[in-house]
Design a protein around this motif. Structure first.
Motif, PDB file in Angstrom:
ATOM      1  N   UNK A 184       0.847  -1.201   0.000  1.00  0.00           N
ATOM      2  CA  UNK A 184       0.000   0.000   0.000  1.00  0.00           C
ATOM      3  C   UNK A 184       0.879   1.247   0.000  1.00  0.00           C
ATOM      4  N   UNK A 185       1.019   1.903  -1.143  1.00  0.00           N
ATOM      5  CA  UNK A 185       1.810   3.135  -1.176  1.00  0.00           C
ATOM      6  C   UNK A 185       1.150   4.222  -0.321  1.00  0.00           C
ATOM      7  N   UNK A 186       1.979   5.048   0.289  1.00  0.00           N
ATOM      8  CA  UNK A 186       1.465   6.143   1.116  1.00  0.00           C
ATOM      9  C   UNK A 186       0.514   7.018   0.319  1.00  0.00           C
ATOM     10  N   UNK A 187       0.853   7.258  -0.951  1.00  0.00           N
ATOM     11  CA  UNK A 187       0.002   8.135  -1.775  1.00  0.00           C
ATOM     12  C   UNK A 187      -1.401   7.553  -1.926  1.00  0.00           C
ATOM     13  N   UNK A 188      -1.523   6.216  -2.030  1.00  0.00           N
ATOM     14  CA  UNK A 188      -2.850   5.597  -2.162  1.00  0.00           C
ATOM     15  C   UNK A 188      -3.648   5.751  -0.877  1.00  0.00           C
ATOM     16  N   UNK A 189      -2.953   5.578   0.271  1.00  0.00           N
ATOM     17  CA  UNK A 189      -3.629   5.751   1.553  1.00  0.00           C
ATOM     18  C   UNK A 189      -4.165   7.175   1.671  1.00  0.00           C
ATOM     19  N   UNK A 190      -3.322   8.150   1.338  1.00  0.00           N
ATOM     20  CA  UNK A 190      -3.736   9.552   1.491  1.00  0.00           C
ATOM     21  C   UNK A 190      -4.822   9.936   0.494  1.00  0.00           C
ATOM     22  N   UNK A 191      -4.774   9.322  -0.673  1.00  0.00           N
ATOM     23  CA  UNK A 191      -5.770   9.651  -1.697  1.00  0.00           C
ATOM     24  C   UNK A 191      -7.186   9.294  -1.227  1.00  0.00           C
ATOM     25  N   UNK A 192      -7.339   8.119  -0.598  1.00  0.00           N
ATOM     26  CA  UNK A 192      -8.701   7.773  -0.179  1.00  0.00           C
ATOM     27  C   UNK A 192      -9.116   8.548   1.062  1.00  0.00           C
ATOM     28  N   UNK A 193      -8.153   8.970   1.889  1.00  0.00           N
ATOM     29  CA  UNK A 193      -8.512   9.777   3.064  1.00  0.00           C
ATOM     30  C   UNK A 193      -8.953  11.174   2.622  1.00  0.00           C
ATOM     31  N   UNK A 194      -8.403  11.628   1.489  1.00  0.00           N
ATOM     32  CA  UNK A 194      -8.827  12.939   0.967  1.00  0.00           C
ATOM     33  C   UNK A 194     -10.337  12.948   0.708  1.00  0.00           C
ATOM     34  N   UNK A 195     -10.883  11.792   0.289  1.00  0.00           N
ATOM     35  CA  UNK A 195     -12.333  11.725   0.052  1.00  0.00           C
ATOM     36  C   UNK A 195     -13.106  11.988   1.339  1.00  0.00           C
ATOM     37  N   UNK A 196     -12.559  11.514   2.453  1.00  0.00           N
ATOM     38  CA  UNK A 196     -13.225  11.721   3.748  1.00  0.00           C
ATOM     39  C   UNK A 196     -13.106  13.193   4.152  1.00  0.00           C
ATOM     40  N   UNK A 197     -11.922  13.776   3.903  1.00  0.00           N
ATOM     41  CA  UNK A 197     -11.756  15.206   4.188  1.00  0.00           C
ATOM     42  C   UNK A 197     -12.717  16.029   3.327  1.00  0.00           C
ATOM     43  N   UNK A 198     -12.917  15.583   2.069  1.00  0.00           N
ATOM     44  CA  UNK A 198     -13.797  16.325   1.157  1.00  0.00           C
ATOM     45  C   UNK A 198     -15.257  16.313   1.601  1.00  0.00           C
ATOM     46  N   UNK A 199     -15.617  15.338   2.443  1.00  0.00           N
ATOM     47  CA  UNK A 199     -16.981  15.317   2.986  1.00  0.00           C
ATOM     48  C   UNK A 199     -17.212  16.481   3.946  1.00  0.00           C
ATOM     49  N   UNK A 200     -16.083  17.017   4.464  1.00  0.00           N
ATOM     50  CA  UNK A 200     -16.197  18.084   5.456  1.00  0.00           C
ATOM     51  C   UNK A 200     -15.712  17.658   6.830  1.00  0.00           C
ATOM     52  N   UNK A 201     -15.069  16.503   6.924  1.00  0.00           N
ATOM     53  CA  UNK A 201     -14.455  16.106   8.190  1.00  0.00           C
ATOM     54  C   UNK A 201     -13.241  17.000   8.428  1.00  0.00           C
ATOM     55  N   UNK A 202     -13.135  17.537   9.643  1.00  0.00           N
ATOM     56  CA  UNK A 202     -11.989  18.407   9.953  1.00  0.00           C
ATOM     57  C   UNK A 202     -10.850  17.553  10.522  1.00  0.00           C
ATOM     58  N   UNK A 203      -9.633  17.838  10.102  1.00  0.00           N
ATOM     59  CA  UNK A 203      -8.465  17.133  10.650  1.00  0.00           C
ATOM     60  C   UNK A 203      -7.602  18.125  11.413  1.00  0.00           C
TER      61      UNK A 203
END
Ligand code: SF4
Length: 444
Positions: A184-203
């Protein structure tokens, strides 16, 4: 969120870590999906901790509806892209496939799932909301690993305000920092987490909730707190010389190469332990240029905790195994390590393991990587009031993830002691649903 990885900066290193299971082509995916029998009461779905509707998503691939396929998968598992790469499918969905009964190859469920998810990401897909109204209720998720991310996504999709806290600068927990890059490349992990951030979840990164004042502040700001804090530090190799700088625990080693801080390994490497993380570290050391990599294990081949396919993979990579071998000291000189001193072990009739007297020997090495498990986060978690613990893990209601303190829910490794990513996702989603029900009841 930053998503640059070592492999965007050092393509020559990327070549060392090609995909373990290369993606299917469009044509191969259609051919493979056509083999699926679309079983009623599909055992593959029952075997998946997140209960992805496997025949449904495969059928959509066969009919060319890749967007629909991905959305069907994401409805059950918001980290489906990661899971398609890191799940031990041989003992989960693919292990349960009915094709085994007919002496045929099981359907390649993971690669089909990856095909749907890769296409979804490549086309800029986004996660759907499940509610078009903003609901009252604020939730804090501690830890930005898979359990918290799944809980956060579910709650945000239902219209709640969610904030995810992590002490590190990137989200994803072990998906980002601790899984071998060829899986699992780091970029793939971050790419799918971006979808969660795009929902409006604050990090909120770089924040550790580690004292009473921070906790009280958190409780004032949020209605519910979800604990997805994972496990603590890796256990140390407690032998003379075990604190030498050239003794680097497996998770630190993996993190360093994934973040581009370590791009080369020279000399001979010894890994202590025979779990899946030990295998990940050993294979990475070999790919990064180690002259030799040996895994030492105090018991025998039958007792290792690594999955069979991981073990076979390591052997294929050229990693060798020393069974019934226990380190007792690490020896060094001015410039580095000279050897690891070991003793032979034997297994008694009662199954206990004991040292063979007078069996001491040395293995030349330049780097030692202990991979002997992670400690529960007792120190951190013991600061929470009214939280019942058992053997260092948080006790929860299995149906909801609620702890003995009703304001707190928990899931993932800090509850189960360390299982698969998909188990953490299942926990997080279950808690997300339960927290939404709780808040819904509180605000009617
Ligand atoms: Fe398809 Fe195998 Fe699942 Fe049946 S068990 S639905 S054949 S993947």
């Amino acid at each position: 969120m930053a998503s640059q990885t070592i492999f965007e900066e050092h393509p020559e290193i990327a070549k060392l870590f090609p995909d373990l299971h290369p993606p299917l082509t469009r044509q191969a995916a259609v051919i493979e999906s056509d083999r699926c029998l679309n079983c009623f009461d599909a055992p593959c779905t029952s075997a998946c901790p997140t209960h992805i509707d496997v025949p449904r998503f495969i059928k959509k691939i066969a009919s060319g509806n890749l967007q629909g396929s991905a959305l069907s998968i994401l409805d059950a598992n918001v980290l489906a892209a990661s899971c398609s790469r890191v799940c031990p499918v041989e003992v989960l969905c693919e292990g349960a496939c009915v094709m085994h009964r007919y002496n045929k190859q099981p359907i390649e469920i993971a690669r089909l799932q990856r095909h749907a998810m890769d296409t979804f990401h490549a086309k800029g897909g986004s996660l759907p909301m499940k509610s078009d109204i903003e609901r009252p209720g604020k939730i804090a998720c501690l830890g930005a690993g898979p359990a918290s991310l799944a809980a956060a996504a579910e709650l945000r999709q239902q219209g709640y305000q969610v904030t995810v806290f992590d002490k590190r600068p990137l989200p994803g927990g072990l998906n980002t920092y601790g899984v071998a890059e060829y899986k699992l490349p780091t970029s793939s992990s971050l790419r799918e987490i971006q979808l969660i951030a795009d929902l409006g979840v604050e990090f909120r990164f770089g924040i550790e909730i580690a004292d009473e004042a921070a906790l009280a502040e958190l409780e004032r700001e949020f209605d519910v707190i979800f604990l997805g804090v994972g496990l603590g530090a890796m256990q140390k190799l407690v032998v003379p010389g075990g604190d030498h700088p050239a003794v680097v625990d497996a998770l630190k080693f993996i993190e360093e190469y994934k973040l581009g801080l370590k791009t080369k390994v020279v000399g001979d490497v010894v890994v202590v332990g025979a779990g899946n993380t030990a295998i990940d570290a050993a294979c990475a050391a070999k790919r990064l240029g180690a002259n030799s990599v040996r895994i030492l294990y105090r018991r025998t081949e039958e007792h290792i905790s690594a999955f069979d396919f991981e073990y076979e993979h390591a052997r294929h990579e050229g990693v060798s195994f020393d069974w019934l071998t226990q380190p007792v000291a690490v020896h060094s000189f001015d410039d580095g390590l000279s050897s690891i001193e070991c003793v032979a072990m034997e297994i008694g009739a009662d199954g206990s393991v004991k040292q063979v007297t007078g069996s001491s020997f040395h293995i030349k090495c330049d780097l030692v990587i202990p991979a002997i498990g992670q400690s529960p986060l007792l120190e951190f978690l013991s600061k929470f009031r009214d939280l019942k613990m058992d053997k260092g893990c948080i006790v929860v209601d299995r149906a909801t993830g609620q702890t003995t303190d009703p304001k707190y829910f928990a899931g993932g490794d800090c509850v189960n002691g360390g299982r698969e990513v998909v188990d953490a996702v299942a926990d997080g989603k279950r808690s997300g649903v339960a927290i939404a029900e709780l808040l819904e009841g509180a605000h009617v």
